[in-house]
Design a protein around this motif. Structure first.
Motif, PDB file in Angstrom:
ATOM      1  N   ARG A  73       0.805  -1.219   0.000  1.00 56.51           N
ATOM      2  CA  ARG A  73       0.000   0.000   0.000  1.00 56.51           C
ATOM      3  C   ARG A  73       0.841   1.273   0.000  1.00 56.51           C
ATOM      4  N   PHE A  74       2.171   1.144   0.097  1.00 56.87           N
ATOM      5  CA  PHE A  74       3.025   2.327   0.055  1.00 56.87           C
ATOM      6  C   PHE A  74       2.986   2.969  -1.324  1.00 56.87           C
ATOM      7  N   GLN A  75       3.171   4.280  -1.362  1.00 57.44           N
ATOM      8  CA  GLN A  75       3.182   4.998  -2.630  1.00 57.44           C
ATOM      9  C   GLN A  75       4.479   4.768  -3.394  1.00 57.44           C
ATOM     10  N   LEU A  76       5.587   4.548  -2.679  1.00 61.68           N
ATOM     11  CA  LEU A  76       6.882   4.348  -3.320  1.00 61.68           C
ATOM     12  C   LEU A  76       6.869   3.037  -4.101  1.00 61.68           C
ATOM     13  N   HIS A  77       7.069   3.152  -5.416  1.00 58.10           N
ATOM     14  CA  HIS A  77       6.925   2.003  -6.314  1.00 58.10           C
ATOM     15  C   HIS A  77       7.863   0.859  -5.946  1.00 58.10           C
ATOM     16  N   ARG A  94       6.583  -1.277  -3.145  1.00 58.79           N
ATOM     17  CA  ARG A  94       5.494  -2.165  -3.584  1.00 58.79           C
ATOM     18  C   ARG A  94       6.064  -3.373  -4.326  1.00 58.79           C
TER      19      ARG A  94
END
Length: 466
Positions: free
Chosen positions: A199-203, A206
């Motif tokens: 769920r983290f924004q940092l690709h 993920r």
């Protein structure tokens, strides 16, 4: 240096650019990180479920080595073999249920690890020529294997593997502490960790969610005494690839479902290569594109044959690495040389496989539950996008019903001859044959044809089982 075309896009380095050593190494490490768990997990599952024991470290090493070789062939391109794109080749999850079924056939006949492996690799080697042959006609194959057939088979693959994950979560086949609270807690920790990082924004976080989840679970399991490294003293220092080390056997009942999966992965690879072409700013239609697709699918088949020869499971083009290209802005196929070098180097040392073999089953099960569930949902997504009309729903309902039915109640085939039972007793085989036959014989009404064509044209290229 990046060329002008790359400079005017969101790419830093285009397909034929040559980044510096440091840039290439950094990009390659990210590709390896994104694909590492996908490469080794099928081997760990097969080794654990079929009781291959001391052979697992060597098999993990071979999986890494052939992934490196396959990645190099796919990107470098040798004659008609290879797409010429930066795409990582790795062990395919799609074959898992069929390979486990093949292993159980041999095991049921009294075969040991050598006989199991000789049959698996022999069958996978010969079946690879199905994909090699189909690569020459890949554009025509889509007319036979439609999205509803592909989606049904992929859904069955995922659903049939859920039992393997749940058994591992409980502690593994034959575990004395099957279902113990500590096992469920470990699996839950891994699952929750993967969900949080996903769920983290940092690709990059993920992309690394699974490997982080497994690492957290492994460390916790080690701290509570669930990991034992004493057997590592028996692991060889260096792994040397030996062609068909375990022999070469063939079984038609094992061959058929694996051949069907090669047919499906040929289409999936087409989607992945199309997505890779898009992120690499390459054409997605015309003669150059068609040549890339045919060469890429041909390389998939050739690499799978090489994998079987060198004692590893069938390979496919990984889709997650398309995300790494977008993340790094590096689409240079020369980076594949660095990826291949890292994978081969890792594979030369069986101690890596030996350490990974000690991963407690609940830890592995917590991760594979998400992986296999995702496979099933990818199939559902393809079916939905193909159009949920009456015809497609009937095909899907009957095929999945038959597949899960024989898996849940194998006694339904108890009166069948043994050879026939081995063939249609595979959930994947009976489900796939049902979907293909029904797709042929059920008429497509005008309104259904219109809906199916519209939805088929909108299918995302990156849909992939593993």
């Amino acid at each position: 240096m990046a060329n002008k075309d790359a400079a005017h896009s969101d790419l830093v380095f285009g397909l034929d650019d040559k980044p510096s050593f440091s840039v290439s190494t950094f990009a390659a490490l990210q590709h390896v990180l994104a694909s590492f768990i996908g490469i080794i997990t099928p081997t760990l599952i097969v080794g654990g479920v079929l009781g291959l024991g001391s052979e697992v470290p060597y098999l993990v090493s071979m999986a890494l080595i052939v992934s490196g070789i396959g990645t190099f062939i796919q990107a470098r391109r040798f004659g008609p073999v290879g797409s010429g794109l930066l795409c990582v080749q790795g062990t395919s999850f799609a074959f898992l249920s069929s390979i486990l079924a093949a292993g159980f056939i041999v095991k049921g006949n009294g075969g040991g690890p050598d006989e199991i492996l000789s049959t698996i690799f022999g069958v996978c080697f010969l079946a690879a020529f199905v994909e090699i042959f189909l690569s020459r006609f890949i554009e025509k194959l889509k007319r036979i294997i439609t999205p509803v057939v592909t989606g049904t088979i992929i859904t069955l693959i995922g659903l049939s593997l859920i039992k393997v994950s749940m058994t591992d979560i409980a502690g593994g086949f034959g575990a004395p502490d099957l279902g113990a609270p500590v096992n469920l807690a470990l699996a839950g920790l891994v699952l929750i960790t993967i969900v949080i990082f996903n769920r983290f924004q940092l690709h990059m976080l993920r992309l690394s969610a699974v490997i982080i989840g497994l690492s957290v679970g492994f460390i916790v399991a080690w701290s509570i005494g669930k990991v034992d490294f004493s057997s590592l003293s028996n692991v060889s220092l260096i792994a040397i690839p030996v062609p068909f080390k375990y022999g070469f056997n063939f079984d038609f009942a094992a061959f058929l479902p694996i051949a069907i999966i090669y047919l499906i992965t040929a289409l999936e690879t087409t989607g992945d290569l199309t997505a890779n072409s898009m992120v690499s700013k390459q054409p997605v239609k015309g003669p150059v594109y068609i040549r890339r697709i045919k060469g890429g699918v041909l390389a998939d088949g050739v690499n799978s044959a090489i994998a079987s020869t060198l004692n590893s499971l069938p390979m496919t083009t990984f889709s997650q690495n398309n995300g790494v290209i977008q993340l790094t802005g590096v689409a240079s196929r020369h980076v594949a040389v660095f990826i291949a070098g890292i994978l081969v180097l890792l594979g030369l040392f069986p101690v890596i496989g030996g350490v990974l073999q000690q991963m407690p089953k609940p830890v592995l099960g917590g991760a594979t539950l998400i992986m296999f569930g995702t496979v099933a949902m990818a199939g559902v997504k393809i079916i939905a996008e193909a159009g949920l009309n009456r015809r497609n729903m009937l095909i899907t309902a009957i095929s999945i019903g038959l597949g899960l039915g024989v898996a849940s109640v194998p006694e339904v085939l108890s009166a069948m001859p043994k050879d026939l039972k081995n063939i249609i007793g595979s959930p994947l085989t009976i489900g796939a044959l049902s979907a293909i036959i029904l797709n042929f014989i059920l008429p497509l009404k005008t309104d259904e044809a219109s809906d199916s064509q519209t939805e088929s044209n909108s299918l995302p290229a990156e849909d992939k089982t593993a």
